[in-house]
Motif scaffolding. Structure first.
Motif, PDB file in Angstrom:
ATOM      1  N   ASP A 247     -23.625  75.476 -33.805  1.00 55.38           N
ATOM      2  CA  ASP A 247     -22.200  75.158 -33.871  1.00 55.38           C
ATOM      3  C   ASP A 247     -21.446  76.305 -34.530  1.00 55.38           C
ATOM      4  O   ASP A 247     -21.737  76.656 -35.690  1.00 55.38           O
ATOM      5  CB  ASP A 247     -21.970  73.878 -34.680  1.00 55.38           C
ATOM      6  CG  ASP A 247     -22.543  72.649 -34.015  1.00 55.38           C
ATOM      7  OD1 ASP A 247     -21.796  71.981 -33.299  1.00 55.38           O
ATOM      8  OD2 ASP A 247     -23.743  72.369 -34.221  1.00 55.38           O
TER       9      ASP A 247
ATOM     10  N   ASP B 162     -21.478  78.457 -40.090  1.00 58.32           N
ATOM     11  CA  ASP B 162     -21.909  77.804 -38.855  1.00 58.32           C
ATOM     12  C   ASP B 162     -23.022  76.795 -39.138  1.00 58.32           C
ATOM     13  O   ASP B 162     -23.743  76.885 -40.143  1.00 58.32           O
ATOM     14  CB  ASP B 162     -22.409  78.850 -37.857  1.00 58.32           C
ATOM     15  CG  ASP B 162     -21.285  79.722 -37.346  1.00 58.32           C
ATOM     16  OD1 ASP B 162     -20.116  79.330 -37.484  1.00 58.32           O
ATOM     17  OD2 ASP B 162     -21.578  80.808 -36.810  1.00 58.32           O
ATOM     18  N   TRP B 163     -23.170  75.826 -38.231  1.00 55.32           N
ATOM     19  CA  TRP B 163     -24.179  74.776 -38.346  1.00 55.32           C
ATOM     20  C   TRP B 163     -25.315  75.073 -37.367  1.00 55.32           C
ATOM     21  O   TRP B 163     -25.114  75.688 -36.319  1.00 55.32           O
ATOM     22  CB  TRP B 163     -23.583  73.409 -38.032  1.00 55.32           C
ATOM     23  CG  TRP B 163     -22.521  72.953 -38.983  1.00 55.32           C
ATOM     24  CD1 TRP B 163     -22.112  73.585 -40.118  1.00 55.32           C
ATOM     25  CD2 TRP B 163     -21.722  71.767 -38.869  1.00 55.32           C
ATOM     26  NE1 TRP B 163     -21.117  72.883 -40.727  1.00 55.32           N
ATOM     27  CE2 TRP B 163     -20.852  71.758 -39.980  1.00 55.32           C
ATOM     28  CE3 TRP B 163     -21.651  70.735 -37.940  1.00 55.32           C
ATOM     29  CZ2 TRP B 163     -19.927  70.732 -40.188  1.00 55.32           C
ATOM     30  CZ3 TRP B 163     -20.733  69.708 -38.146  1.00 55.32           C
ATOM     31  CH2 TRP B 163     -19.887  69.713 -39.251  1.00 55.32           C
TER      32      TRP B 163
ATOM     33  N   HIS C  24     -29.242  73.327 -35.778  1.00 55.06           N
ATOM     34  CA  HIS C  24     -30.138  72.173 -35.675  1.00 55.06           C
ATOM     35  C   HIS C  24     -31.301  72.531 -34.751  1.00 55.06           C
ATOM     36  O   HIS C  24     -31.133  73.228 -33.752  1.00 55.06           O
ATOM     37  CB  HIS C  24     -29.390  70.962 -35.109  1.00 55.06           C
ATOM     38  CG  HIS C  24     -30.246  70.058 -34.283  1.00 55.06           C
ATOM     39  ND1 HIS C  24     -30.251  70.086 -32.898  1.00 55.06           N
ATOM     40  CD2 HIS C  24     -31.166  69.123 -34.636  1.00 55.06           C
ATOM     41  CE1 HIS C  24     -31.119  69.196 -32.448  1.00 55.06           C
ATOM     42  NE2 HIS C  24     -31.690  68.604 -33.473  1.00 55.06           N
TER      43      HIS C  24
ATOM     44  N   TYR D 196     -31.560  70.025 -39.879  1.00 49.04           N
ATOM     45  CA  TYR D 196     -30.153  70.368 -39.754  1.00 49.04           C
ATOM     46  C   TYR D 196     -29.758  71.293 -40.909  1.00 49.04           C
ATOM     47  O   TYR D 196     -30.222  71.128 -42.046  1.00 49.04           O
ATOM     48  CB  TYR D 196     -29.274  69.116 -39.839  1.00 49.04           C
ATOM     49  CG  TYR D 196     -29.489  68.131 -38.714  1.00 49.04           C
ATOM     50  CD1 TYR D 196     -28.703  68.164 -37.572  1.00 49.04           C
ATOM     51  CD2 TYR D 196     -30.470  67.148 -38.815  1.00 49.04           C
ATOM     52  CE1 TYR D 196     -28.898  67.250 -36.547  1.00 49.04           C
ATOM     53  CE2 TYR D 196     -30.674  66.233 -37.795  1.00 49.04           C
ATOM     54  CZ  TYR D 196     -29.879  66.288 -36.665  1.00 49.04           C
ATOM     55  OH  TYR D 196     -30.073  65.374 -35.654  1.00 49.04           O
TER      56      TYR D 196
ATOM     57  N   ARG E 255     -26.085  72.618 -42.496  1.00 45.86           N
ATOM     58  CA  ARG E 255     -24.628  72.548 -42.464  1.00 45.86           C
ATOM     59  C   ARG E 255     -24.084  72.990 -43.816  1.00 45.86           C
ATOM     60  O   ARG E 255     -24.579  72.540 -44.858  1.00 45.86           O
ATOM     61  CB  ARG E 255     -24.136  71.124 -42.174  1.00 45.86           C
ATOM     62  CG  ARG E 255     -24.521  70.592 -40.809  1.00 45.86           C
ATOM     63  CD  ARG E 255     -24.008  69.185 -40.618  1.00 45.86           C
ATOM     64  NE  ARG E 255     -24.451  68.593 -39.363  1.00 45.86           N
ATOM     65  CZ  ARG E 255     -24.237  67.329 -39.026  1.00 45.86           C
ATOM     66  NH1 ARG E 255     -23.585  66.522 -39.850  1.00 45.86           N
ATOM     67  NH2 ARG E 255     -24.671  66.873 -37.868  1.00 45.86           N
ATOM     68  N   ASN E 256     -23.061  73.838 -43.784  1.00 41.32           N
ATOM     69  CA  ASN E 256     -22.371  74.237 -45.005  1.00 41.32           C
ATOM     70  C   ASN E 256     -23.347  74.744 -46.062  1.00 41.32           C
ATOM     71  O   ASN E 256     -23.249  74.408 -47.246  1.00 41.32           O
ATOM     72  CB  ASN E 256     -21.554  73.061 -45.550  1.00 41.32           C
ATOM     73  CG  ASN E 256     -20.690  72.423 -44.478  1.00 41.32           C
ATOM     74  OD1 ASN E 256     -19.996  73.112 -43.740  1.00 41.32           O
ATOM     75  ND2 ASN E 256     -20.759  71.107 -44.356  1.00 41.32           N
TER      76      ASN E 256
ATOM     77  N   GLU F 207     -18.772  64.462 -44.311  1.00 37.88           N
ATOM     78  CA  GLU F 207     -19.296  65.807 -44.132  1.00 37.88           C
ATOM     79  C   GLU F 207     -20.256  66.238 -45.239  1.00 37.88           C
ATOM     80  O   GLU F 207     -21.082  67.099 -45.058  1.00 37.88           O
ATOM     81  CB  GLU F 207     -18.141  66.804 -44.068  1.00 37.88           C
ATOM     82  CG  GLU F 207     -17.198  66.541 -42.899  1.00 37.88           C
ATOM     83  CD  GLU F 207     -15.992  67.439 -42.929  1.00 37.88           C
ATOM     84  OE1 GLU F 207     -15.879  68.243 -43.875  1.00 37.88           O
ATOM     85  OE2 GLU F 207     -15.160  67.345 -42.018  1.00 37.88           O
TER      86      GLU F 207
ATOM     87  N   ARG G  81     -14.996  73.075 -34.173  1.00 37.85           N
ATOM     88  CA  ARG G  81     -16.274  73.722 -33.890  1.00 37.85           C
ATOM     89  C   ARG G  81     -16.517  73.737 -32.388  1.00 37.85           C
ATOM     90  O   ARG G  81     -15.930  72.965 -31.636  1.00 37.85           O
ATOM     91  CB  ARG G  81     -17.428  72.997 -34.590  1.00 37.85           C
ATOM     92  CG  ARG G  81     -17.581  71.535 -34.181  1.00 37.85           C
ATOM     93  CD  ARG G  81     -18.845  70.934 -34.748  1.00 37.85           C
ATOM     94  NE  ARG G  81     -18.906  69.496 -34.511  1.00 37.85           N
ATOM     95  CZ  ARG G  81     -20.029  68.786 -34.497  1.00 37.85           C
ATOM     96  NH1 ARG G  81     -21.196  69.389 -34.682  1.00 37.85           N
ATOM     97  NH2 ARG G  81     -20.000  67.493 -34.293  1.00 37.85           N
TER      98      ARG G  81
ATOM     99  N   THR H 136     -19.945  73.735 -29.797  1.00 38.71           N
ATOM    100  CA  THR H 136     -21.381  73.482 -29.817  1.00 38.71           C
ATOM    101  C   THR H 136     -22.029  73.990 -28.536  1.00 38.71           C
ATOM    102  O   THR H 136     -21.488  73.828 -27.438  1.00 38.71           O
ATOM    103  CB  THR H 136     -21.665  71.978 -29.963  1.00 38.71           C
ATOM    104  OG1 THR H 136     -21.079  71.511 -31.177  1.00 38.71           O
ATOM    105  CG2 THR H 136     -23.157  71.691 -29.973  1.00 38.71           C
TER     106      THR H 136
END
Length: 273
Positions: free
Chosen positions: A56, A63-64, A66, A88, A90-91, A219, A262, A264
């Protein structure tokens, strides 16, 4: 059946045909007789494996990412179960999720499915998620779905009902899904999801969709939430290169309060063996 109870060959044939045409309670009753195990060779592939990843590009933060897999075992024609594991990021935080799922088809019209997911790190994922679903197929090539989504966070439980309507027409189909309930902050949430697609020659499957809702987005676990209008455009293409493997491409943009949040992109490899 009463003339075949001493003929194992005839019983095997009856069980095989009953599974194929959908007389599942009758097939189960035959298989319960002595010298059963008549369903084991009915399916050519008894195992399915998805290996998938996504990325993402997020506009206002790191960016994310997975990656993970899901495995399904077809125990018999009316029953399958499986496991999954996903990582995952994230952040700049990491979470893992372990999943279990079980699906049971009572007959050609009615099926039940249960999926449960459990987080390991609990930085931002729900502690646990449960997804029971009841699917009803009608003679008009219509499928109705009724389900729940129960998610537990440190701040509480989210309880969301899921209603879906899917209509087939030749190789095409359209689907509408409504999600409505309360999130883990006891705020009302509602999301509408629509998609259209087609299935061609059991080799190419494609759909595009759009979602719209005021879902409260959690989030960072239970610490921060944002109450925003969320809109998503998405596509999914599945192609079977052969009877035993294929690929899946998916993705699309997500907007929050009309601002791009975002984009994906996802890739999966699908194996049957």
């Amino acid at each position: 059946l009463e003339h075949s109870d001493d003929n194992q060959e005839a019983l095997d044939y009856l069980a095989h045909i009953s599974w194929q045409v959908g007389h599942l309670p009758f097939a189960r009753s035959i298989d319960a007789m002595p010298a059963g195990k008549r369903t084991l060779d009915l399916r050519g592939f008894r195992n399915e494996l998805f290996v998938n990843s996504s990325y993402d590009w997020v506009e206002d933060r790191p960016d994310w990412y997975h990656a993970g897999f899901s495995y399904t075992r077809h125990i018999r024609p009316d029953l399958n179960g499986g496991i999954s594991f996903h990582h995952y990021r994230r952040n700049d935080m990491d979470d893992q999720e372990i999943g279990l799922h079980l699906a049971y088809r009572w007959n050609m019209r009615l099926s039940l499915e249960l999926q449960s997911l459990f987080a390991t790190e609990r930085n931002f994922l729900a502690i646990q998620k449960h997804r029971p679903t009841l699917m009803l197929s009608l003679p008009t090539f219509t499928v109705l779905g009724f389900g729940m989504r129960w998610d537990e966070y440190e701040s509480g439980w989210g309880n969301v009902a899921r209603l879906s309507l899917k209509q087939y027409y030749r190789i095409f189909y359209g689907e509408y899904t409504l999600l409505t309930g309360t999130d883990n902050f006891d705020q009302s949430v509602t999301t509408h999801i629509g998609r259209i697609g087609f299935e061609k020659d059991e080799k190419l499957f494609c759909h595009i969709g759009y979602s719209y809702g005021d879902e409260t987005l959690d989030e960072f676990g239970s610490s921060v939430f944002s109450d925003q209008l969320v809109e998503s455009l998405f596509f999914n293409i599945r192609y079977f290169a052969s009877s035993s493997w294929g690929i899946v491409l998916a993705g699309g943009p997500e907007y929050r309060d009309d601002q791009l949040f975002r984009t994906t992109a996802a890739l999966s490899l699908f194996l049957r063996f």
